[in-house]
Design a protein around this motif. Structure first.
Motif, mmCIF file in Angstrom:
data_model
loop_
_atom_site.group_PDB
_atom_site.id
_atom_site.type_symbol
_atom_site.label_atom_id
_atom_site.label_comp_id
_atom_site.label_asym_id
_atom_site.label_seq_id
_atom_site.Cartn_x
_atom_site.Cartn_y
_atom_site.Cartn_z
ATOM 1 N N PHE A 1 20.436 61.721 52.811
ATOM 2 C CA PHE A 1 19.641 62.944 52.860
ATOM 3 C C PHE A 1 18.164 62.659 52.609
ATOM 4 O O PHE A 1 17.291 63.189 53.271
ATOM 5 C CB PHE A 1 20.170 63.963 51.849
ATOM 6 C CG PHE A 1 19.450 65.270 51.888
ATOM 7 C CD1 PHE A 1 19.756 66.205 52.844
ATOM 8 C CD2 PHE A 1 18.444 65.553 50.969
ATOM 9 C CE1 PHE A 1 19.088 67.415 52.896
ATOM 10 C CE2 PHE A 1 17.769 66.755 51.017
ATOM 11 C CZ PHE A 1 18.094 67.690 51.986
ATOM 12 N N ARG A 2 17.877 61.791 51.651
ATOM 13 C CA ARG A 2 16.485 61.482 51.333
ATOM 14 C C ARG A 2 15.785 60.750 52.479
ATOM 15 O O ARG A 2 14.599 60.953 52.704
ATOM 16 C CB ARG A 2 16.395 60.649 50.060
ATOM 17 C CG ARG A 2 16.706 61.466 48.809
ATOM 18 C CD ARG A 2 16.479 60.677 47.554
ATOM 19 N NE ARG A 2 17.501 59.645 47.463
ATOM 20 C CZ ARG A 2 17.286 58.442 46.934
ATOM 21 N NH1 ARG A 2 16.116 58.124 46.458
ATOM 22 N NH2 ARG A 2 18.257 57.561 46.883
ATOM 23 N N THR B 1 13.258 69.106 43.317
ATOM 24 C CA THR B 1 13.642 68.144 44.348
ATOM 25 C C THR B 1 13.262 66.741 43.904
ATOM 26 O O THR B 1 12.267 66.535 43.222
ATOM 27 C CB THR B 1 12.949 68.455 45.689
ATOM 28 O OG1 THR B 1 11.539 68.402 45.503
ATOM 29 C CG2 THR B 1 13.370 69.813 46.211
ATOM 30 N N TYR C 1 16.840 60.704 55.897
ATOM 31 C CA TYR C 1 16.930 61.320 57.221
ATOM 32 C C TYR C 1 16.830 62.837 57.211
ATOM 33 O O TYR C 1 16.786 63.451 58.265
ATOM 34 C CB TYR C 1 18.255 60.930 57.893
ATOM 35 C CG TYR C 1 18.451 59.445 57.928
ATOM 36 C CD1 TYR C 1 17.698 58.637 58.761
ATOM 37 C CD2 TYR C 1 19.390 58.840 57.092
ATOM 38 C CE1 TYR C 1 17.875 57.268 58.777
ATOM 39 C CE2 TYR C 1 19.571 57.474 57.102
ATOM 40 C CZ TYR C 1 18.815 56.691 57.944
ATOM 41 O OH TYR C 1 18.991 55.350 57.951
ATOM 42 N N GLY C 2 16.855 63.448 56.066
ATOM 43 C CA GLY C 2 16.767 64.898 56.011
ATOM 44 C C GLY C 2 18.126 65.564 55.978
ATOM 45 O O GLY C 2 18.410 66.323 55.081
ATOM 46 N N GLN D 1 19.609 68.075 57.402
ATOM 47 C CA GLN D 1 19.572 69.505 57.149
ATOM 48 C C GLN D 1 20.623 70.272 57.933
ATOM 49 O O GLN D 1 20.822 71.447 57.705
ATOM 50 C CB GLN D 1 18.178 70.034 57.472
ATOM 51 C CG GLN D 1 17.140 69.377 56.602
ATOM 52 C CD GLN D 1 15.769 69.378 57.231
ATOM 53 O OE1 GLN D 1 15.592 69.803 58.356
ATOM 54 N NE2 GLN D 1 14.793 68.890 56.496
#
Length: 163
Positions: free
Chosen positions: A124-125, A16, A127-128, A130
């Motif tokens: 993505f980094r 990651t 706020y997530g 998912q």
């Protein structure tokens, strides 16, 4: 067997990416610079290019996401209620998925709407991201107001923007 599973887990965890300190926003509440790559795989668009003095809504959608499709249809049916908002449709899918979504909904026919692939995974980094849909609201000064996981009624979206 447990040792093999542990090694695989550690191996995947080491893959990651962690943002560099230089890559983190100076103000964690400020709208980060996200670069979208259009479905044509050539054209780029950055959140830095958004019209100033307007609220911004980042809409993280997924290919094949039924709630995303429904929310997109509702937004487009009532686009006049969002005409004063910078609206970015972001995907972490593929170029093909972005092109299909654009062809299906033609969202960029509206001057305040942009759609593209977050190819650097910046969204993505920060706020997530998912699950889909993920809505992130910013005020006219580009400061975060709220993030919401899941679809919401359009009148609620408008109320958050106006608050």
């Amino acid at each position: 067997m447990k040792q093999l599973l542990l090694l695989l887990t550690l191996g995947f965890a080491s893959c990651t990416t962690v943002p560099d300190a230089d890559d983190l926003p100076k103000d964690p509440k400020a709208l980060p610079s996200i670069i979208l790559l259009k479905g044509d795989t050539v054209t780029k668009y950055s959140t830095d290019s958004l019209a100033k003095g307007r609220p911004t809504l980042l809409y993280y959608y997924g290919p094949g996401c039924l709630p995303c499709d429904t929310l997109t249809q509702k937004m487009l049916a009532s686009i006049d209620t969002l005409k004063d908002v910078n609206l970015l449709f972001l995907s972490a899918g593929s170029f093909h998925d972005v092109k299909v979504y654009q062809d299906k909904y033609n969202v960029e026919q509206f001057p305040n709407v942009k759609l593209g692939l977050d190819y650097n995974n910046t969204f993505f980094r920060y706020y997530g991201g998912q699950a889909y849909p993920l809505l992130v609201f910013y005020d006219k000064d580009r400061q975060i107001k709220r993030a919401n996981l899941g679809a919401m009624p359009l009148d609620t979206i408008r109320a958050i923007i106006d608050k």
